[in-house]
Write an enzyme that holds these catalytic residues in place. Sequence first.
Site, mmCIF file in Angstrom:
data_model
loop_
_atom_site.group_PDB
_atom_site.id
_atom_site.type_symbol
_atom_site.label_atom_id
_atom_site.label_comp_id
_atom_site.label_asym_id
_atom_site.label_seq_id
_atom_site.Cartn_x
_atom_site.Cartn_y
_atom_site.Cartn_z
ATOM 1 N N ASP A 88 -2.613 -2.749 -8.626
ATOM 2 C CA ASP A 88 -3.131 -1.402 -8.371
ATOM 3 C C ASP A 88 -1.998 -0.437 -8.053
ATOM 4 O O ASP A 88 -1.996 0.708 -8.499
ATOM 5 C CB ASP A 88 -4.120 -1.414 -7.193
ATOM 6 C CG ASP A 88 -5.331 -2.287 -7.445
ATOM 7 O OD1 ASP A 88 -5.678 -2.495 -8.625
ATOM 8 O OD2 ASP A 88 -5.924 -2.764 -6.464
ATOM 9 N N ASP B 245 -6.684 3.415 -4.188
ATOM 10 C CA ASP B 245 -5.582 3.633 -5.133
ATOM 11 C C ASP B 245 -6.126 4.118 -6.473
ATOM 12 O O ASP B 245 -5.580 5.027 -7.089
ATOM 13 C CB ASP B 245 -4.772 2.349 -5.343
ATOM 14 C CG ASP B 245 -4.012 1.910 -4.100
ATOM 15 O OD1 ASP B 245 -3.727 2.761 -3.241
ATOM 16 O OD2 ASP B 245 -3.696 0.714 -3.998
ATOM 17 N N HIS C 91 1.856 1.811 2.811
ATOM 18 C CA HIS C 91 1.609 0.399 3.096
ATOM 19 C C HIS C 91 1.563 0.205 4.607
ATOM 20 O O HIS C 91 2.079 1.039 5.367
ATOM 21 C CB HIS C 91 2.707 -0.466 2.487
ATOM 22 C CG HIS C 91 2.591 -0.620 1.015
ATOM 23 N ND1 HIS C 91 3.679 -0.770 0.190
ATOM 24 C CD2 HIS C 91 1.505 -0.652 0.207
ATOM 25 C CE1 HIS C 91 3.266 -0.901 -1.047
ATOM 26 N NE2 HIS C 91 1.962 -0.816 -1.072
ATOM 27 N N GLY D 139 -6.865 1.471 0.165
ATOM 28 C CA GLY D 139 -6.182 1.157 -1.090
ATOM 29 C C GLY D 139 -6.726 -0.063 -1.815
ATOM 30 O O GLY D 139 -7.131 0.024 -2.973
ATOM 31 N N ASP E 211 6.432 -0.437 1.201
ATOM 32 C CA ASP E 211 7.200 -1.426 1.951
ATOM 33 C C ASP E 211 7.648 -2.518 0.984
ATOM 34 O O ASP E 211 6.849 -3.363 0.597
ATOM 35 C CB ASP E 211 6.350 -2.029 3.066
ATOM 36 C CG ASP E 211 7.092 -3.109 3.837
ATOM 37 O OD1 ASP E 211 8.334 -3.200 3.710
ATOM 38 O OD2 ASP E 211 6.429 -3.865 4.569
ATOM 39 N N ARG F 32 2.508 4.160 -12.367
ATOM 40 C CA ARG F 32 2.583 4.428 -13.803
ATOM 41 C C ARG F 32 1.896 5.747 -14.135
ATOM 42 O O ARG F 32 2.408 6.547 -14.915
ATOM 43 C CB ARG F 32 1.958 3.270 -14.594
ATOM 44 C CG ARG F 32 2.058 3.428 -16.087
ATOM 45 C CD ARG F 32 1.583 2.207 -16.890
ATOM 46 N NE ARG F 32 0.463 1.478 -16.340
ATOM 47 C CZ ARG F 32 0.542 0.304 -15.689
ATOM 48 N NH1 ARG F 32 1.694 -0.280 -15.505
ATOM 49 N NH2 ARG F 32 -0.541 -0.285 -15.218
ATOM 50 N N HIS G 219 -2.439 -6.326 -3.669
ATOM 51 C CA HIS G 219 -2.983 -5.428 -4.702
ATOM 52 C C HIS G 219 -1.850 -4.765 -5.489
ATOM 53 O O HIS G 219 -1.931 -3.612 -5.878
ATOM 54 C CB HIS G 219 -3.933 -4.404 -4.079
ATOM 55 C CG HIS G 219 -3.310 -3.541 -3.020
ATOM 56 N ND1 HIS G 219 -2.960 -4.022 -1.782
ATOM 57 C CD2 HIS G 219 -2.966 -2.237 -3.021
ATOM 58 C CE1 HIS G 219 -2.430 -3.042 -1.075
ATOM 59 N NE2 HIS G 219 -2.412 -1.950 -1.801
#
Length: 141
Positions: A95, A65, A12, A60, A85, A101, A92
Amino acid sequence: MTERRTLALIAHDAKKDEMVAFAKQHESKLADYKLFATGTTGGRIQDACPSLDVERMKSGPLGGDQQIGAMIAERALDGLFFFVDPLSPMPHDVDVKALMRLALVYDIPMALNRSTADIILRSARLAGLSTSSQTPEISSQ
Protein backbone atom coordinates in the site's frame (compact mmCIF):
# COMPACT_ATOMS: atom_id res chain seq x y z
CA MET A 1 -11.67 33.90 -3.56
CA THR A 2 -9.01 31.28 -4.23
CA GLU A 3 -9.47 27.63 -3.40
CA ARG A 4 -7.52 26.37 -0.39
CA ARG A 5 -4.54 24.18 -1.17
CA THR A 6 -4.62 20.60 0.15
CA LEU A 7 -2.05 18.41 1.86
CA ALA A 8 -2.06 14.81 3.04
CA LEU A 9 -0.15 13.96 6.22
CA ILE A 10 0.80 10.36 6.99
CA ALA A 11 3.35 8.98 9.45
CA HIS A 12 4.48 5.49 10.34
CA ASP A 13 4.16 4.65 14.03
CA ALA A 14 7.78 5.48 14.88
CA LYS A 15 7.44 8.83 13.06
CA LYS A 16 4.12 10.05 14.50
CA ASP A 17 5.81 12.13 17.21
CA GLU A 18 7.98 13.75 14.53
CA MET A 19 4.92 14.54 12.39
CA VAL A 20 3.17 16.11 15.38
CA ALA A 21 6.26 18.20 16.18
CA PHE A 22 6.40 19.27 12.51
CA ALA A 23 2.72 20.29 12.59
CA LYS A 24 3.22 22.27 15.80
CA GLN A 25 6.29 24.03 14.39
CA HIS A 26 4.43 24.97 11.18
CA GLU A 27 0.92 25.35 12.61
CA SER A 28 0.40 28.88 11.30
CA LYS A 29 1.53 27.90 7.79
CA LEU A 30 -0.47 24.65 7.76
CA ALA A 31 -3.57 26.61 8.78
CA ASP A 32 -3.66 27.91 5.20
CA TYR A 33 -4.27 24.35 3.93
CA LYS A 34 -7.06 21.84 4.06
CA LEU A 35 -5.32 18.84 5.61
CA PHE A 36 -6.11 15.17 5.15
CA ALA A 37 -4.47 12.52 7.30
CA THR A 38 -4.69 8.85 8.03
CA GLY A 39 -6.58 7.99 11.22
CA THR A 40 -4.12 7.94 14.11
CA THR A 41 -1.79 10.54 12.60
CA GLY A 42 -4.72 12.89 12.04
CA GLY A 43 -5.99 12.43 15.58
CA ARG A 44 -2.58 13.15 17.05
CA ILE A 45 -2.24 16.30 14.93
CA GLN A 46 -5.73 17.50 15.90
CA ASP A 47 -4.95 17.00 19.59
CA ALA A 48 -1.69 18.94 19.34
CA CYS A 49 -2.95 21.64 16.94
CA PRO A 50 -6.71 22.15 17.41
CA SER A 51 -6.66 25.20 15.12
CA LEU A 52 -5.86 23.05 12.08
CA ASP A 53 -8.54 21.80 9.69
CA VAL A 54 -7.75 18.06 9.52
CA GLU A 55 -10.03 15.53 7.86
CA ARG A 56 -9.22 12.05 9.08
CA MET A 57 -9.29 9.08 6.75
CA LYS A 58 -9.18 5.46 7.88
CA SER A 59 -6.02 4.10 9.43
CA GLY A 60 -3.37 3.39 6.78
CA PRO A 61 -3.54 -0.43 6.94
CA LEU A 62 -7.36 -0.30 7.01
CA GLY A 63 -7.64 1.65 3.75
CA GLY A 64 -6.51 5.18 4.60
CA ASP A 65 -3.54 4.92 2.26
CA GLN A 66 -5.88 3.95 -0.59
CA GLN A 67 -8.27 6.80 0.24
CA ILE A 68 -5.41 9.27 -0.02
CA GLY A 69 -4.17 7.54 -3.18
CA ALA A 70 -7.59 8.02 -4.75
CA MET A 71 -7.45 11.71 -3.86
CA ILE A 72 -4.10 11.99 -5.64
CA ALA A 73 -5.52 10.29 -8.75
CA GLU A 74 -8.51 12.65 -8.69
CA ARG A 75 -6.20 15.68 -8.43
CA ALA A 76 -7.67 16.55 -5.02
CA LEU A 77 -4.28 16.83 -3.30
CA ASP A 78 -1.52 19.35 -3.86
CA GLY A 79 1.12 17.58 -1.75
CA LEU A 80 1.91 14.50 0.32
CA PHE A 81 3.98 14.48 3.49
CA PHE A 82 4.58 10.84 4.41
CA PHE A 83 7.11 10.45 7.22
CA VAL A 84 8.44 6.95 6.60
CA ASP A 85 10.32 4.83 9.14
CA PRO A 86 12.87 2.87 7.10
CA LEU A 87 13.97 0.80 10.10
CA SER A 88 10.62 -0.76 11.03
CA PRO A 89 8.85 -3.58 9.22
CA MET A 90 5.86 -2.45 7.19
CA PRO A 91 3.13 -5.09 6.95
CA HIS A 92 1.26 -2.91 4.43
CA ASP A 93 4.37 -2.18 2.34
CA VAL A 94 2.47 -2.77 -0.92
CA ASP A 95 0.00 0.00 0.00
CA VAL A 96 2.85 2.36 0.85
CA LYS A 97 4.56 1.72 -2.48
CA ALA A 98 1.31 2.24 -4.37
CA LEU A 99 0.75 5.59 -2.66
CA MET A 100 4.27 6.76 -3.44
CA ARG A 101 3.90 5.59 -7.05
CA LEU A 102 0.72 7.68 -7.44
CA ALA A 103 2.47 10.76 -6.08
CA LEU A 104 5.19 10.23 -8.67
CA VAL A 105 2.81 9.50 -11.56
CA TYR A 106 0.66 12.57 -10.84
CA ASP A 107 3.72 14.71 -10.12
CA ILE A 108 2.72 16.11 -6.75
CA PRO A 109 5.34 17.23 -4.23
CA MET A 110 6.08 14.41 -1.78
CA ALA A 111 8.18 14.52 1.38
CA LEU A 112 9.31 11.31 3.04
CA ASN A 113 11.11 13.08 5.89
CA ARG A 114 10.93 16.29 7.89
CA SER A 115 13.76 18.09 6.11
CA THR A 116 12.08 17.67 2.75
CA ALA A 117 8.69 18.64 4.18
CA ASP A 118 10.22 21.89 5.51
CA ILE A 119 11.55 22.73 2.04
CA ILE A 120 8.32 21.84 0.25
CA LEU A 121 6.20 23.84 2.68
CA ARG A 122 8.30 26.92 1.90
CA SER A 123 8.27 26.33 -1.86
CA ALA A 124 6.43 28.41 -4.44
CA ARG A 125 5.06 25.28 -6.08
CA LEU A 126 3.07 24.17 -3.05
CA ALA A 127 1.91 27.73 -2.51
CA GLY A 128 0.18 27.39 -5.87
CA LEU A 129 2.42 29.58 -7.96
CA SER A 130 3.41 26.95 -10.53
CA THR A 131 1.30 23.81 -10.36
CA SER A 132 0.51 21.54 -13.26
CA SER A 133 -3.11 20.56 -13.76
CA GLN A 134 -2.59 18.18 -16.62
CA THR A 135 -3.22 14.50 -16.14
CA PRO A 136 -0.12 12.51 -17.01
CA GLU A 137 -0.11 10.14 -19.93
CA ILE A 138 0.60 6.60 -18.88
CA SER A 139 2.19 4.41 -21.51
CA SER A 140 2.07 0.66 -21.47
CA GLN A 141 5.59 -0.60 -22.04
